[in-house]
Design a protein around this motif. Structure first.
Motif, PDB file in Angstrom:
ATOM      1  N   TYR A   4       0.965  -1.355  -0.100  1.00 49.42           N
ATOM      2  CA  TYR A   4      -0.130   0.037   0.024  1.00 49.42           C
ATOM      3  C   TYR A   4       1.123   1.348   0.131  1.00 49.42           C
ATOM      4  N   ILE A  13       4.149   5.895  -8.229  1.00 53.29           N
ATOM      5  CA  ILE A  13       3.067   6.438  -9.062  1.00 53.29           C
ATOM      6  C   ILE A  13       3.392   6.764 -10.337  1.00 53.29           C
TER       7      ILE A  13
ATOM      8  N   VAL B 122      -6.475  -1.600  -0.904  1.00 54.87           N
ATOM      9  CA  VAL B 122      -5.508  -2.306  -2.077  1.00 54.87           C
ATOM     10  C   VAL B 122      -6.161  -3.613  -2.412  1.00 54.87           C
ATOM     11  N   LEU B 126      -6.742  -4.103  -6.248  1.00 57.97           N
ATOM     12  CA  LEU B 126      -5.657  -4.858  -7.175  1.00 57.97           C
ATOM     13  C   LEU B 126      -6.252  -5.672  -8.205  1.00 57.97           C
ATOM     14  N   TRP B 187      -7.300  -0.444 -23.677  1.00 59.55           N
ATOM     15  CA  TRP B 187      -6.680   0.751 -23.603  1.00 59.55           C
ATOM     16  C   TRP B 187      -7.482   1.492 -22.195  1.00 59.55           C
ATOM     17  N   ILE B 190      -6.381  -0.319 -19.059  1.00 58.38           N
ATOM     18  CA  ILE B 190      -5.431   0.407 -18.532  1.00 58.38           C
ATOM     19  C   ILE B 190      -5.155   1.650 -18.237  1.00 58.38           C
ATOM     20  N   ILE B 194      -4.407   2.717 -14.133  1.00 64.21           N
ATOM     21  CA  ILE B 194      -3.763   4.031 -13.874  1.00 64.21           C
ATOM     22  C   ILE B 194      -4.563   4.897 -12.863  1.00 64.21           C
ATOM     23  N   ILE B 197      -4.616   3.568  -9.545  1.00 61.87           N
ATOM     24  CA  ILE B 197      -3.115   3.859  -8.898  1.00 61.87           C
ATOM     25  C   ILE B 197      -3.052   5.189  -8.504  1.00 61.87           C
ATOM     26  N   VAL B 198      -3.345   6.029  -9.114  1.00 60.97           N
ATOM     27  CA  VAL B 198      -3.375   7.628  -8.827  1.00 60.97           C
ATOM     28  C   VAL B 198      -4.404   7.622  -7.670  1.00 60.97           C
ATOM     29  N   LEU B 200      -5.311   5.498  -5.375  1.00 65.82           N
ATOM     30  CA  LEU B 200      -4.601   4.981  -4.051  1.00 65.82           C
ATOM     31  C   LEU B 200      -3.667   6.070  -3.415  1.00 65.82           C
ATOM     32  N   TYR B 201      -2.996   6.801  -4.156  1.00 67.53           N
ATOM     33  CA  TYR B 201      -2.322   8.039  -3.675  1.00 67.53           C
ATOM     34  C   TYR B 201      -3.185   9.048  -2.819  1.00 67.53           C
ATOM     35  N   HIS B 203      -5.988   8.242  -2.043  1.00 70.21           N
ATOM     36  CA  HIS B 203      -6.580   7.617  -0.807  1.00 70.21           C
ATOM     37  C   HIS B 203      -5.977   7.652   0.338  1.00 70.21           C
ATOM     38  N   ARG B 204      -4.496   7.537   0.128  1.00 72.23           N
ATOM     39  CA  ARG B 204      -3.421   7.464   1.161  1.00 72.23           C
ATOM     40  C   ARG B 204      -3.659   8.834   1.910  1.00 72.23           C
TER      41      ARG B 204
END
Lengths: 672, 215
Positions: A4, A13, B122, B126, B187, B190, B194, B197-198, B200-201, B203-204
């Motif tokens: 995480y 990222i 996650v 995931l 695409w 994909i 992305i 993943i962004v 998640l940032y 989110h953190r």
């Protein structure tokens, strides 16, 4: 926890995003990366050396450049040409003059599987039988493309058989003959086929006078018992067939009607036909009489036949007809009384009558007179209204020549046929010179050209003995000009000597430039019957199928055949002594590969080509039983025969369909 | 604290949700948009292959959607029978049958992730992140399977040795050149990875302080 943290760290990222994008960009771009830059190839420095070595003049090189069409490049125009007494139609690309296809029409033809067992084609040929007699050739003369508002629409093609008085319908979705119609009242014809501007009617004019309905009458009673005719075939565009039951004919005097043309625009609703032998010569050179060639050439004037088509349709619909062989015929006196038929004098033993693109004028070529005579449709209408007639022996009203003629132009010896372009010029073939003449039109065409109206501009010699000519869309309401083909009946020295029977010679003329320049730029030998007329359509107006629309298509019903065979449904069934086979063909095998039959069985055999690939045609032949089929992708074919001979018969695919084509075979085993 | 509460984490305090609205909306929005892209991708091609040969000037085309294969399958199967390849329809039957439900499940997990305010998020996202990769790996496996499991009795079996077509890029088999490219659906998947993943940032960034405070 660590994942995480790792995943949500800004640097990670960024790295992930960049990596993912980079990987997929690379993959997706890699297929286009090695495409070479386009290089424009300059004309080879050796070109003039090649020309010199081959003895080519600058004009020859220009001709080559105008016609050479590289591999894979398609022609701009498509010509549909009669194959004469070969009985077929030729499809030729222009300007390359490459023969692209022969369409089997009146004569069986094995490549197309036309008349060698396939039920649909056998039925079409049988429609052309005459009173139970198989007629398996034709003398194709005048192709007519279907028209919408006077312009070719690329949907259908009609052509006549002069020898046996028949008309064929060809569907341009698959370039196959779908119908033959035998004229019920005349054994032969000539003045066909001509389509009316919306193809409601297809015109078939007669030629040699004879008693109507194939009867006997003494030649001594020629004037009393022999007759000419014109037939109006009703075309049902939705069905793609001539509707015989809605068609009719008109009885004419026993002059020899020749070529016809349908009026358009200004003259829409009228039909024009030439005639010769208004002398009504009956020949008999063996008895000391003048031969036809002399007897039929005595009069200075013959009669241009002028028909009010709409009135004829009304009169036929009203039932004012007589019945000849079950076919409605408007009697000659009715045609006269109803104002359907008029004559105008025309010099002399004329051959072609051709309506100008605007419909205002008709060009008549008196083949024994060096002039073309141009008639004004407006003047014809005025003369009919004025009623200042003389009459022929059959009571047909004759208009005064001077009342209806617009101009006469001395073009040369043996003028036959006329075509038009988009620049105010007309073109007439000169059989005797032989040459193609260009002359100017008047009226509304006057502004299109520099020269004086109704004058000869130039002539180009052709090799040799030109009959018909065809210009690009040259008989429509909007001709294209550009190209003209001279259909020469003699080739003499144009090609290598191949023995006493020589090919015909189609010569391409470049008529694009106005004025005096219209050179011959290509010679195409046609190794078939003597050519007659052709029509030339812009290629992009044609939209044929690449493969049949569905697997199991019957081209003669335009639907999926009830006996179509799908993959996995192949079978052989026996019912008493009738054996029925349902077979598929696909690269590179037939299913089934063994067919067991007993001598004396009646065999009904269905084959479907289940291919969907362009050009994946399979042939099918059985020795001894005279079976040969062409089964195009998607097509379903049925044939039948009686197993009269026992033995082992290998059937095989006659089209080299694939690398394992030779293995595409099977055994028909007929037990004694 | 129950396991469930420990999994979903602390709720957003009343005050913060209005004063610090952007901080919490961004990860939600990114997950939701990613979910939307995945849904849309179901209707779009994931993978395309063009086969080029002299006899086919227009080429032969194969298009793989998440749940079906379309294009010149009949013709390609017809050609493949010469080398003894099995009909394309037999490939990935299980994957094709569950793919739509599977993608919908990924979307549900993504939407569920919106309510999970801990690092355990996650686990929920995931599968969606990995989905494009799983698709390609699975496809490559089937290409390997079809290219190597050839019928030895086929007409051309002696001329064509077993081969593994490349899942992306160019390949050559007999007179055919094959070009395989990702489709627009892939695409989108994909892009969804992305965005997740962004997400998640952010989110953190949004929830870590809450979790730290609670601890």
């Amino acid at each position: 926890m660590k994942l995480y943290k790792f995943l949500s760290r800004p640097s990670t990222i960024l790295l992930l995003v960049v990596t993912v994008i980079a990987v997929f960009s690379f993959v997706s771009c890699s297929d286009g990366a090695d495409e070479g830059a386009l290089e424009s190839a300059g004309l080879s420095a050796d070109a003039s050396a090649i020309a010199e070595a081959r003895g080519l003049t600058p004009d020859d090189v220009a001709a080559a450049l105008k016609t050479y069409t590289p591999s894979g490049v398609h022609d701009e125009y498509i010509m549909f040409a009669s194959g004469g007494h070969g009985g077929q139609v030729y499809v030729i690309g222009m300007p390359s003059m490459r023969i692209i296809k022969q369409i089997a029409v009146f004569t069986p033809e094995p490549w197309q599987g036309y008349g060698y067992g396939a039920e649909g084609t056998m039925a079409v040929l049988e429609q052309g039988d005459v009173e139970g007699t198989d007629i398996r050739w034709g003398d194709t003369h005048h192709p007519a493309l279907s028209e919408t508002a006077g312009d070719y629409d690329g949907q259908f093609l009609f052509i006549n058989d002069k020898a046996n008085g028949r008309v064929a319908v060809i569907d341009l979705k698959d370039f196959e003959t779908k119908q033959l119609v035998k004229n019920p009242i005349a054994l032969g014809d000539h003045g066909g086929t001509f389509a009316t501007p919306d193809t409601d009617w297809v015109i078939e004019g007669g030629q040699y006078g004879a008693p109507l309905g194939w009867e006997y009458a003494s030649i001594n009673d020629y004037q009393q018992d022999y007759r000419g005719m014109i037939t109006f075939w009703k075309f049902d565009r939705d069905a793609g067939r001539i509707d015989v039951d809605s068609s009719f004919a008109i009885e004419l005097p026993p002059y020899w009607q020749d070529l016809c043309d349908a009026g358009k625009l200004a003259s829409d609703g009228w039909i024009f036909c030439n005639s010769f032998n208004t002398e009504m010569a009956t020949g008999g050179v063996e008895d000391g009489n003048p031969p036809f060639e002399a007897g039929a050439s005595q009069n200075d004037m013959d009669y241009l036949h002028i028909f009010d088509k709409n009135k004829a349709i009304e009169v036929a619909a009203a039932g004012k007809t007589i019945d000849v062989q079950g076919f409605p015929v408007i009697p000659l006196d009715t045609a006269v009384a109803e104002g359907i038929l008029y004559f105008a004098p025309e010099p002399k033993s004329p051959h072609g009558v051709d309506v100008t693109p605007d419909g205002n004028f008709l060009t008549v070529s008196g083949k024994l007179d060096p002039h073309v005579s141009i008639y004004s449709f407006e003047k014809i209408q005025e003369a009919i209204a004025a009623g200042n007639f003389t009459y022929d022996n059959y009571g047909v009203p004759i208009l005064a020549f001077d009342d209806v003629v617009e101009a006469q132009i001395e073009v040369g010896l043996g003028p036959l046929h006329t075509q038009y372009d988009d620049k105010g010029y007309a073109y007439t073939s000169l059989f005797l010179e032989p040459a193609v003449a260009r002359w100017t039109l008047g009226g509304d065409f006057s502004d299109l050209h520099e020269e004086e109206d109704w004058t000869l501009v130039t002539k180009t010699p052709v090799q040799y003995n030109v009959g018909h000519i065809a210009a690009a869309e040259g008989d429509t309401v909007s001709p294209d000009g550009r190209y003209l083909v001279s259909m020469n009946k003699w080739a003499i020295d144009r090609f290598a000597n191949v023995g006493p029977l020589l090919p015909q010679n189609f010569q391409l003329l470049d008529i694009n430039d106005p004025g005096t320049n219209m050179p011959v730029i290509y010679d195409l030998p046609i190794p078939d019957g003597e050519p007659h007329y052709a029509q030339i359509i812009k290629a992009d107006k044609l939209s044929p199928w690449e493969v049949y629309p569905e697997i199991g298509w019957n081209p003669h019903t335009n639907s999926v055949d009830p006996n179509a065979v799908q993959l996995g449904e192949e079978r052989v069934e026996r019912n008493g002594n009738e054996v029925e086979v349902w077979m598929t063909a696909v690269r590179s095998h037939f299913t089934p590969e063994h067919v067991n039959i007993k001598k004396g069985d009646h065999v009904v055999w269905h084959i479907t080509n289940v291919e969907r690939a362009y050009d994946a045609t399979h042939g099918f032949s059985i020795p001894y039983y005279n079976i040969n089929l062409s089964i195009e992708p998607g097509e379903a074919v049925t044939f039948e025969f009686d197993a009269t001979e026992d033995g082992v018969f290998s059937y095989y695919c006659t089209e080299f369909c694939s690398a394992l084509h030779l293995e595409m075979t099977g055994y028909m085993l007929i037990e004694p | 604290m129950s396991v469930f509460k420990r999994f979903v984490g602390p709720r957003i305090p009343e005050g913060l949700s209005t004063t610090d609205r952007r901080r919490f909306v961004i990860p939600i929005a990114l997950f939701v948009v990613a979910a939307g892209l995945l849904i849309v991708s179901i209707f779009l091609p994931y993978w395309e292959m063009t086969l080029l040969a002299p006899q086919y000037p227009k080429g032969l085309h194969l298009t793989a959607y998440a749940n079906r294969l379309t294009g010149d399958i009949f013709e390609i199967d017809g050609l493949n029978h010469y080398i003894g390849m099995r009909p394309l329809d037999e490939a990935a039957q299980f994957e094709k049958s569950v793919s739509v439900i599977g993608i919908v499940a990924l979307v549900m997990l993504l939407l569920a992730a919106v309510y999970v305010h801990t690092k355990w998020v996650v686990l929920l996202v995931l599968p969606a992140i990995l989905m494009p990769l799983v698709f390609l790996v699975d496809l490559q496996w089937w290409l390997w399977k079809f290219g190597t499991d050839l019928d030895p009795a086929a007409p051309l079996s002696s001329a064509i040795k077993p081969f593994v077509p490349s899942v992306l890029g160019r390949g050559v088999i007999a007179q055919f050149e094959t070009v395989a490219t990702p489709g627009i659906g892939l695409w989108l998947a994909i892009l969804a990875s992305i965005l997740i993943i962004v997400g998640l940032y952010y989110h953190r960034k949004a929830y870590k302080p809450l979790a730290d405070m609670a601890a």
